[in-house]
Design an enzyme around this catalytic site. Structure first.
Site, PDB file in Angstrom:
ATOM      1  N   THR A 145       0.788  -1.182   0.074  1.00  0.00           N
ATOM      2  CA  THR A 145      -0.097   0.041   0.091  1.00  0.00           C
ATOM      3  C   THR A 145       0.829   1.419   0.101  1.00  0.00           C
ATOM      4  O   THR A 145       1.961   1.211   0.454  1.00  0.00           O
ATOM      5  CB  THR A 145      -0.849   0.033   1.207  1.00  0.00           C
ATOM      6  N   ASP A 175      -8.555  -2.775  -0.782  1.00  0.00           N
ATOM      7  CA  ASP A 175      -9.078  -1.847  -1.549  1.00  0.00           C
ATOM      8  C   ASP A 175     -10.379  -1.244  -0.714  1.00  0.00           C
ATOM      9  O   ASP A 175     -11.063  -2.163  -0.214  1.00  0.00           O
ATOM     10  CB  ASP A 175      -9.313  -2.302  -3.001  1.00  0.00           C
ATOM     11  N   PHE A 186     -12.180  10.238   4.166  1.00  0.00           N
ATOM     12  CA  PHE A 186     -13.452  10.865   4.501  1.00  0.00           C
ATOM     13  C   PHE A 186     -13.701  10.685   5.813  1.00  0.00           C
ATOM     14  O   PHE A 186     -14.948  10.649   6.103  1.00  0.00           O
ATOM     15  CB  PHE A 186     -14.440  10.147   3.563  1.00  0.00           C
TER      16      PHE A 186
END
Ligand code: ITT
Length: 178
Positions: free
Chosen positions: A6, A61, A136
Protein backbone atom coordinates in the site's frame (compact mmCIF):
# COMPACT_ATOMS: atom_id res chain seq x y z
CA UNK A 1 5.42 -11.50 9.10
CA UNK A 2 2.96 -10.23 6.49
CA UNK A 3 3.62 -7.95 3.52
CA UNK A 4 1.02 -5.21 3.04
CA UNK A 5 1.31 -3.53 -0.36
CA UNK A 6 0.00 0.00 0.00
CA UNK A 7 0.99 3.61 -0.52
CA UNK A 8 -1.31 4.66 2.32
CA UNK A 9 0.51 4.90 5.67
CA UNK A 10 -2.78 5.43 7.54
CA UNK A 11 -4.17 2.09 6.38
CA UNK A 12 -0.99 0.40 7.54
CA UNK A 13 -1.04 2.11 10.95
CA UNK A 14 -4.64 0.95 11.48
CA UNK A 15 -3.85 -2.63 10.56
CA UNK A 16 -0.75 -2.75 12.78
CA UNK A 17 -3.01 -2.00 15.78
CA UNK A 18 -5.10 -5.08 15.02
CA UNK A 19 -2.41 -7.75 15.23
CA UNK A 20 0.86 -8.81 16.84
CA UNK A 21 2.06 -10.15 13.50
CA UNK A 22 4.72 -7.77 12.12
CA UNK A 23 3.26 -5.92 9.11
CA UNK A 24 5.84 -4.90 6.52
CA UNK A 25 4.64 -2.07 4.29
CA UNK A 26 5.75 -1.98 0.66
CA UNK A 27 4.64 0.57 -1.91
CA UNK A 28 4.83 -1.15 -5.28
CA UNK A 29 2.64 1.53 -6.90
CA UNK A 30 0.47 -1.16 -8.40
CA UNK A 31 -1.87 0.02 -11.14
CA UNK A 32 -5.48 0.16 -9.94
CA UNK A 33 -7.70 -1.12 -12.70
CA UNK A 34 -10.86 0.79 -13.45
CA UNK A 35 -13.59 -1.55 -12.27
CA UNK A 36 -17.02 -1.30 -10.69
CA UNK A 37 -16.19 -3.32 -7.61
CA UNK A 38 -13.56 -3.23 -4.87
CA UNK A 39 -13.24 -6.99 -5.26
CA UNK A 40 -12.01 -6.74 -8.84
CA UNK A 41 -9.58 -3.93 -8.01
CA UNK A 42 -8.16 -5.77 -4.99
CA UNK A 43 -7.85 -9.13 -6.74
CA UNK A 44 -6.03 -7.68 -9.73
CA UNK A 45 -3.76 -5.71 -7.35
CA UNK A 46 -2.73 -8.88 -5.51
CA UNK A 47 -2.13 -10.69 -8.79
CA UNK A 48 0.11 -7.85 -9.94
CA UNK A 49 2.05 -7.61 -6.68
CA UNK A 50 2.81 -11.25 -5.83
CA UNK A 51 5.15 -12.01 -8.76
CA UNK A 52 6.92 -8.68 -8.31
CA UNK A 53 7.52 -9.13 -4.60
CA UNK A 54 8.07 -12.87 -4.83
CA UNK A 55 6.46 -13.35 -1.40
CA UNK A 56 2.90 -13.87 -0.18
CA UNK A 57 1.32 -10.46 0.31
CA UNK A 58 -1.98 -8.62 0.58
CA UNK A 59 -3.51 -5.41 -0.74
CA UNK A 60 -6.59 -3.59 0.52
CA UNK A 61 -9.05 -1.62 -1.59
CA UNK A 62 -11.70 0.45 0.10
CA UNK A 63 -14.22 3.17 -0.49
CA UNK A 64 -17.12 5.26 0.69
CA UNK A 65 -20.52 4.44 -0.84
CA UNK A 66 -23.22 7.13 -0.54
CA UNK A 67 -26.84 5.96 -0.86
CA UNK A 68 -28.02 9.31 -2.32
CA UNK A 69 -25.37 8.98 -5.05
CA UNK A 70 -26.18 5.31 -5.79
CA UNK A 71 -22.92 4.13 -4.32
CA UNK A 72 -20.64 6.87 -5.63
CA UNK A 73 -17.70 7.37 -5.09
CA UNK A 74 -17.20 3.65 -4.20
CA UNK A 75 -14.15 2.28 -6.03
CA UNK A 76 -13.28 5.81 -7.17
CA UNK A 77 -12.96 7.13 -3.61
CA UNK A 78 -9.26 7.93 -3.76
CA UNK A 79 -9.68 10.06 -6.91
CA UNK A 80 -12.83 11.73 -5.62
CA UNK A 81 -11.20 12.50 -2.29
CA UNK A 82 -8.31 14.20 -4.10
CA UNK A 83 -10.60 16.16 -6.41
CA UNK A 84 -13.83 16.95 -4.52
CA UNK A 85 -12.67 16.21 -0.97
CA UNK A 86 -14.96 15.93 2.06
CA UNK A 87 -16.59 19.30 1.30
CA UNK A 88 -17.44 18.19 -2.22
CA UNK A 89 -19.23 15.05 -1.01
CA UNK A 90 -21.21 17.03 1.56
CA UNK A 91 -22.27 19.46 -1.14
CA UNK A 92 -23.53 16.62 -3.36
CA UNK A 93 -25.56 14.96 -0.63
CA UNK A 94 -28.50 16.69 1.04
CA UNK A 95 -31.55 14.65 2.18
CA UNK A 96 -30.47 11.03 2.25
CA UNK A 97 -27.28 10.98 4.32
CA UNK A 98 -26.94 7.21 4.61
CA UNK A 99 -23.63 5.75 3.49
CA UNK A 100 -21.27 2.88 4.11
CA UNK A 101 -17.57 2.19 3.97
CA UNK A 102 -16.40 -1.09 2.48
CA UNK A 103 -13.02 -2.79 2.45
CA UNK A 104 -11.72 -5.77 0.52
CA UNK A 105 -8.43 -7.42 1.40
CA UNK A 106 -6.92 -9.62 -1.30
CA UNK A 107 -4.26 -12.05 -0.07
CA UNK A 108 -2.02 -13.86 -2.54
CA UNK A 109 -0.50 -16.88 -0.79
CA UNK A 110 1.72 -17.86 -3.72
CA UNK A 111 -0.82 -20.09 -5.41
CA UNK A 112 -4.16 -18.31 -5.18
CA UNK A 113 -5.91 -15.12 -4.12
CA UNK A 114 -8.41 -15.09 -1.24
CA UNK A 115 -10.70 -12.15 -0.55
CA UNK A 116 -11.92 -10.83 2.84
CA UNK A 117 -14.64 -8.21 3.14
CA UNK A 118 -15.73 -5.72 5.77
CA UNK A 119 -18.48 -3.09 5.82
CA UNK A 120 -19.77 -0.42 8.20
CA UNK A 121 -22.98 1.50 7.70
CA UNK A 122 -23.40 5.01 8.98
CA UNK A 123 -24.39 8.55 8.07
CA UNK A 124 -22.68 11.56 6.58
CA UNK A 125 -22.16 14.37 9.09
CA UNK A 126 -23.63 17.82 8.43
CA UNK A 127 -20.16 19.36 8.64
CA UNK A 128 -16.54 18.25 8.77
CA UNK A 129 -15.62 17.14 12.29
CA UNK A 130 -12.37 15.86 13.81
CA UNK A 131 -8.71 15.83 12.89
CA UNK A 132 -7.71 12.19 13.30
CA UNK A 133 -7.57 9.51 10.63
CA UNK A 134 -7.56 10.20 6.91
CA UNK A 135 -9.68 10.56 3.80
CA UNK A 136 -13.41 10.77 4.45
CA UNK A 137 -13.08 10.11 8.20
CA UNK A 138 -14.18 13.68 9.15
CA UNK A 139 -17.60 13.22 7.50
CA UNK A 140 -18.48 9.62 8.42
CA UNK A 141 -20.42 8.74 11.58
CA UNK A 142 -20.67 4.97 12.10
CA UNK A 143 -24.02 3.49 13.14
CA UNK A 144 -24.60 3.71 16.89
CA UNK A 145 -22.24 6.68 17.32
CA UNK A 146 -22.51 10.45 17.36
CA UNK A 147 -18.86 11.12 16.51
CA UNK A 148 -17.11 10.88 13.17
CA UNK A 149 -14.22 8.47 12.62
CA UNK A 150 -11.94 11.53 12.69
CA UNK A 151 -12.98 12.17 16.30
CA UNK A 152 -11.90 8.67 17.38
CA UNK A 153 -8.57 7.11 18.27
CA UNK A 154 -7.41 4.43 15.86
CA UNK A 155 -8.26 1.60 18.28
CA UNK A 156 -11.84 2.83 18.53
CA UNK A 157 -12.25 3.32 14.79
CA UNK A 158 -10.90 -0.22 14.32
CA UNK A 159 -13.73 -1.65 16.44
CA UNK A 160 -16.28 -0.35 13.95
CA UNK A 161 -14.44 -0.01 10.71
CA UNK A 162 -14.74 -1.81 7.39
CA UNK A 163 -10.96 -2.33 7.44
CA UNK A 164 -11.03 -3.68 10.99
CA UNK A 165 -13.68 -6.22 9.97
CA UNK A 166 -11.95 -7.30 6.77
CA UNK A 167 -8.61 -7.68 8.52
CA UNK A 168 -10.13 -9.64 11.42
CA UNK A 169 -11.68 -12.05 8.89
CA UNK A 170 -8.29 -12.36 7.18
CA UNK A 171 -6.51 -13.15 10.46
CA UNK A 172 -9.04 -15.83 11.43
CA UNK A 173 -8.52 -17.42 8.01
CA UNK A 174 -4.73 -17.38 8.53
CA UNK A 175 -5.15 -18.95 11.96
CA UNK A 176 -7.12 -21.80 10.39
CA UNK A 177 -4.73 -22.54 7.52
CA UNK A 178 -1.38 -21.92 9.21
P1 ITT B 1 -3.44 2.07 -1.70
O1 ITT B 1 -4.33 1.77 -2.89
O2 ITT B 1 -2.03 2.34 -2.07
O3 ITT B 1 -3.60 1.04 -0.60
P2 ITT B 1 -5.21 4.36 -1.44
O4 ITT B 1 -5.36 5.46 -0.43
O5 ITT B 1 -5.08 4.72 -2.88
O6 ITT B 1 -3.97 3.45 -1.01
P3 ITT B 1 -7.68 3.05 -2.10
O7 ITT B 1 -7.36 2.99 -3.54
O8 ITT B 1 -8.27 1.83 -1.45
O9 ITT B 1 -6.41 3.39 -1.21
O10 ITT B 1 -8.60 4.33 -1.88
C1 ITT B 1 -9.55 4.36 -0.93
C2 ITT B 1 -9.92 5.80 -0.63
O11 ITT B 1 -11.18 5.76 0.06
C3 ITT B 1 -8.92 6.45 0.33
O12 ITT B 1 -7.91 7.15 -0.35
C4 ITT B 1 -9.84 7.36 1.16
O13 ITT B 1 -10.04 8.58 0.49
C5 ITT B 1 -11.16 6.58 1.18
N1 ITT B 1 -11.18 5.69 2.37
C6 ITT B 1 -11.05 4.34 2.42
N2 ITT B 1 -11.06 3.90 3.68
C7 ITT B 1 -11.20 4.98 4.45
C8 ITT B 1 -11.24 5.18 5.83
O14 ITT B 1 -11.09 4.18 6.70
N3 ITT B 1 -11.38 6.42 6.28
C9 ITT B 1 -11.49 7.46 5.43
N4 ITT B 1 -11.44 7.37 4.11
C10 ITT B 1 -11.28 6.13 3.62
Amino acid sequence: MLYFITSNNHKCAEIRKLTDIPIVQRDLSYPEIQADTLQEVAESGAEYCYPRLGEPCFVEDSGLFCDALRGFPGPYSNYVYRTLGCEGILRLVSQNRNAHFASVIAYHDGSEVNLFMGEIRGTLAETIKGEKGFGFDPIFIPEGETRTFAEMETEEKNLYSHRGKAFTAFISYLNQVR
